[in-house]
Structures are given as C-alpha cells and as structure tokens.
Design an enzyme around this catalytic site. Structure first.
Site, PDB file in Angstrom:
ATOM      1  N   PRO A   2      23.305  41.026  20.575  1.00  0.00           N
ATOM      2  CA  PRO A   2      23.067  40.220  19.213  1.00  0.00           C
ATOM      3  C   PRO A   2      22.434  40.920  18.412  1.00  0.00           C
ATOM      4  O   PRO A   2      21.107  41.534  18.851  1.00  0.00           O
ATOM      5  CB  PRO A   2      22.666  38.920  19.983  1.00  0.00           C
ATOM      6  N   GLU A   3      22.891  41.136  17.266  1.00  0.00           N
ATOM      7  CA  GLU A   3      21.937  41.827  15.959  1.00  0.00           C
ATOM      8  C   GLU A   3      21.617  41.027  15.072  1.00  0.00           C
ATOM      9  O   GLU A   3      21.987  39.640  15.076  1.00  0.00           O
ATOM     10  CB  GLU A   3      22.746  43.015  15.479  1.00  0.00           C
ATOM     11  N   HIS A  92      25.015  32.273  35.337  1.00  0.00           N
ATOM     12  CA  HIS A  92      23.785  32.624  34.683  1.00  0.00           C
ATOM     13  C   HIS A  92      23.195  31.603  33.590  1.00  0.00           C
ATOM     14  O   HIS A  92      22.839  31.932  32.621  1.00  0.00           O
ATOM     15  CB  HIS A  92      23.952  34.080  34.008  1.00  0.00           C
ATOM     16  N   ARG A 114      22.209  39.238  32.032  1.00  0.00           N
ATOM     17  CA  ARG A 114      21.410  40.464  32.066  1.00  0.00           C
ATOM     18  C   ARG A 114      19.814  40.080  32.096  1.00  0.00           C
ATOM     19  O   ARG A 114      18.853  40.915  32.665  1.00  0.00           O
ATOM     20  CB  ARG A 114      21.704  41.634  31.118  1.00  0.00           C
TER      21      ARG A 114
END
Ligand SMILES: [Zn+2]
Length: 276
Positions: A2-3, A92, A114
């Site tokens: 995500p930016e 997750h 992650r």
C-alpha cells in the site's frame, strides 16, 4: 504494497464508516506483529469511545477518540477490512474491532499475512508525539512551497535526486513508482545529483509529485468495504504509467526506448531523451 494514495483512500473510507461509532469489543489474535502491540493502551484509547476523526500521516492511519489514538500501518501486505462478521474471515487476521452503530455493527478486521504492519496507540491528544512520527519529513500534498522545501534539502546534497525524493526523513509518501513518474513528468534524469538542479527544476518536480499523487488518490486506490477491490486494484494501476515498469517499451512522448537501472537496490525507469 500500500502506498500513500491507497492509505489515503483507506483513511477516507474508515472515516465514512467508523466516525461517530463506538468500539464495544476489541479482540486481538496476536500480541505482536512487526513488534509487540501495546494492547492495554490500545484498548484504553479506543474501547467504549466514539471515534472522533480518522487521519493520515505518511502511511500511518490514526483513529482518534477523546482519550487517545489508535495507530495502524499496513506494512507490505496489511489490510483493514470492514466486514459483516465478527469471526475472522481470512487467515492472518490479527485484530477484530466491533463498532456498534444504530443500524448495524461494523467489524473492522486487521489482516496482515507478512506481518510488516504495525498496531500501536497514543494516549492523550497529541499523537504526533508518538515515536513513529519523530523522524518524518513533510507531507507532499500539504507542504505549500514543496519545490522550495525540496530545494533547501537538495542544494547541499550530492545524492541522486531520486533518492532524495524517496527519503521519508525529507518528504513522506513518494514511493518508487511516484518518484519515477514524477521525475519523468518534470523532465529530470533520476541520476542527477540533487545539488546540480535549479530551483526551477525543483518546482517542476514538486508540481509533478503532487499531480501524480492526486491522480492516484482520485483513481480511488482501494476501499476497505470491498475485499475484492482491495485485493486487486491499487491507485497506481489506475493511473497511466509513463515509465514505471515499462522496460524496453517506447516513451509516450518521444518514442525512445524506456531505460531501466538500479539505484540503491531499487529499480528506476526513465526516458534518456525526455529526462535531462
Ligand atoms: Zn521520451
């Protein structure tokens, strides 16, 4: 990953979804992700408090109540999803927050396979004092004279302009894709040393960076309400890319072949004719 435009979209979506609602239950499925989560402070900041506002600083998401702030960073693969079920829907899932509304409850799930994301909290009003924010440079879209600001950093520096642009201690949120595209739009070669550029170059770079980021935000980034769009669609896929990822394709302006180099381990794409 995500930016800034994706995070901005998540923040807007969260504000529309959660502002005014009260977290009535907070359930953690882990005590840590990238680092230990300050669970008692997080609960104190958010639980049984109405959400007053949701803000963004760099790529951090800040959810404010009268007591404090809950702070999130999506890292490489994190997502905040507003779902209809309290039960984790995805592997997750590290945190589920129940927000009670008049019409229906909203369950906000923090999912991060992650685990490079962050969950933290700040008690009191000034979340800026949280250690996450101590070293951050300016917000590119909020800094009025961004060109002059960048020039003041760049004029004494021999580093390549691209690395200056991507330095979050100078300016936040200009990731690789936005640095490559902004330098193309400004007609500046990514390997030029920061000190060799004129104030006019910096004005062009600043205008190009703002334009690129605004276009990506307008393109919508992603929405927390719809997992499918969150999964596949990012703001930068919706903006037309001039150089990023276009090795050996031809330049949209001059037809020259797009070049690809590595700078500090990161890929850079550029047009050797359009960018001087
Ligand atoms: Zn070109």
């Amino acid at each position: 990953m995500p930016e800034l435009p994706e995070v901005e979209t998540v923040v807007k979506s969260l504000a529309a979804t959660c502002q005014g609602l009260t977290a009535t239950e907070i359930k953690f499925y882990r005590k840590d992700i990238r680092e230990p989560i300050p669970i008692p402070q997080f609960r104190k900041a958010l639980l049984k408090q109405a959400v007053v506002s949701v803000e963004r600083r760099s790529k951090y998401i800040i959810m404010n109540t009268k007591t404090g702030s809950a702070i999130f960073h999506l890292g490489m693969s994190g997502q905040l999803l507003a779902l209809k079920s309290k039960k984790p829907q995805f592997k997750h899932t590290h945190l589920v927050m129940t927000f009670t509304g008049e019409a229906q409850n909203i369950y906000l799930h923090f999912v991060d396979p992650r685990r490079f994301g962050r969950i933290s909290a700040h008690l009191g009003e000034a979340w800026e004092q949280h250690p996450f924010f101590g070293q951050l440079g300016c917000e590119p879209l909020e800094q009025r004279s961004l060109g002059t600001y960048l020039w003041n950093y760049g004029k004494k520096s021999n580093r390549p302009i691209k690395s200056l642009l991507m330095d979050s201690k100078v300016v936040v949120g200009i990731g690789n894709i936005y640095a490559c595209e902004s330098l193309f739009l400004a007609g500046v070669h990514p390997e030029r040393s920061a000190a060799s550029l004129s104030p006019k170059d910096y004005q062009a770079i600043a205008a190009a960076a703002k334009k690129t980021l605004r276009l990506a935000i307008k393109a919508g980034g992603t929405s927390i309400k719809d997992f499918k769009s969150m999964e596949g669609k990012s703001g930068y896929f919706a903006i037309s890319l001039n150089v990023y990822g276009r090795s050996d394709e031809s330049c949209n302006i001059c037809g020259n072949s797009i070049g690809h180099i590595k700078q500090s381990g990161r890929s850079t794409w550029f047009c050797g004719l359009c960018q001087k």
